[in-house]
Design an enzyme around this catalytic site. Structure first.
Site, PDB file in Angstrom:
ATOM      1  N   GLU A 129       0.929  -1.346  -0.088  1.00 40.33           N
ATOM      2  CA  GLU A 129       0.129   0.069  -0.052  1.00 40.33           C
ATOM      3  C   GLU A 129       0.911   1.194   0.124  1.00 40.33           C
ATOM      4  OE1 GLU A 129      -3.861   2.050   2.426  1.00 40.33           O
ATOM      5  OE2 GLU A 129      -2.453   0.551   3.187  1.00 40.33           O
TER       6      GLU A 129
ATOM      7  N   GLU B   5     -12.102   1.518   3.563  1.00 45.08           N
ATOM      8  CA  GLU B   5     -11.296   2.031   4.648  1.00 45.08           C
ATOM      9  C   GLU B   5     -11.450   3.748   4.757  1.00 45.08           C
ATOM     10  OE1 GLU B   5      -7.001   0.818   6.270  1.00 45.08           O
ATOM     11  OE2 GLU B   5      -6.929   2.121   4.467  1.00 45.08           O
TER      12      GLU B   5
END
Length: 307
Positions: free
Chosen positions: A186, A283
């Site tokens: 990420e 998220e």
């Protein structure tokens, strides 16, 4: 470990949500017991997102997500949960047809280097944590786990750091490949997470190409990449072969789609048109508190997923 501190503030929800407006449920019409049709994409809420509607029990929350049409779930904290709860959650997800998304695979070094440094002891610690995460993944039927290489090493040139990261990831892949598991890297934006090694989608693409393994892919977080680089759809296309997972959050505010500047309807339509069948992790926070805010999140996804 709390991987993310979501922005906590009240915002006026986008007029597009239009409580009581045409085609959108009003608060008075809200019926959490009525099952909703699945979405086009596999959006994955997290624990706490619907606790006002479902209660605090994780199993009740999973059932609520399924009732609302969500077909996936992610949990950054899954690795740290009690094994018996992991097993109960896995059973509930299997019964309700929910796919398990990412959990955080290892300790993330937010303010000091680990994988970029090439330090042998830190590499071994990372690999030990990957081995532990493999067992968690098996237990909860997960296919993906999040990896963040940590902070830059200011004493090393970028090329050396990149080589160190690639070597660590190659060794991790040798552990993951036999189990068909994938770590997703990420990139994180400079504003929320200053000083981290991995920030850009082209950088993640280069690393994944160098590692050259089905067990090492990109977690393309649309919130982070909007801040870091923008140009979302072209960058998604450029990275497509190495993207294994998406996460979302609107900017500014890191709340549900329609509360910020990102045209999520177009982005989701584009991802869907390319045949993506993986998970899109939610998220982000809720822009409003209480059941009304939870309804706003669901309606935001209904609106942006309508194509």
């Amino acid at each position: 470990m709390n991987r993310r501190d979501f922005v906590k503030k009240k915002m006026v929800v986008s007029a597009a949500l239009g409580f009581g407006g045409a085609g959108v449920l009003s608060a008075a019409e809200w019926n959490p017991k009525k099952e909703q049709k699945p979405f086009n994409l596999n959006y994955a809420p997290h624990l706490g997102m619907f606790k006002e509607s479902a209660g605090n029990d994780p199993i009740d929350q999973l059932n609520f997500m399924a009732d609302m049409g969500f077909t996936a779930f992610e949990d950054n904290e899954m690795k740290g949960r009690d094994q018996s709860l992991q097993e109960k959650m896995a059973k509930a997800m299997m019964e309700r047809g929910i796919s398990m998304g990412v959990f955080v695979a290892h300790e993330i070094y937010w303010d000091k280097p680990n994988l970029a440094s090439g330090d042998a002891s830190l590499r071994e610690k990372f690999l030990k944590e990957i081995k532990e995460s493999i067992e968690v993944a098996k237990r909860v039927n997960a296919k993906w786990m999040t990896v963040v290489p940590g902070h830059v090493d200011l004493r090393l040139r970028k090329g050396y750091q990149t080589a160190n990261v690639i070597e660590s990831l190659k060794r991790a892949c040798s552990l993951l490949e036999p189990h068909g598991l994938t770590m997703v890297l990420e990139p994180l934006n400079f504003h929320n997470h200053p000083g981290l090694f991995l920030t850009d989608s082209p950088q993640a693409f280069e690393i994944c190409k160098s590692v050259d393994s089905p067990s090492c892919k990109i977690l393309f977080d649309i919130y982070h990449q909007q801040i870091q680089e923008g140009n979302l759809i072209p960058n998604i296309d450029a990275c497509w072969d190495e993207i294994g997972y998406f996460q979302v959050g609107d900017n500014p505010g890191r709340n549900e789609p329609t509360t910020g500047e990102i045209n999520f309807k177009n982005v989701f339509k584009h991802i869907h048109s390319k045949g993506f069948t993986g998970i899109v992790g939610m998220e982000h926070g809720n822009s409003m508190e209480g059941k009304k805010g939870e309804l706003a999140v669901i309606e935001a996804y209904r609106i942006t997923d309508s194509f």
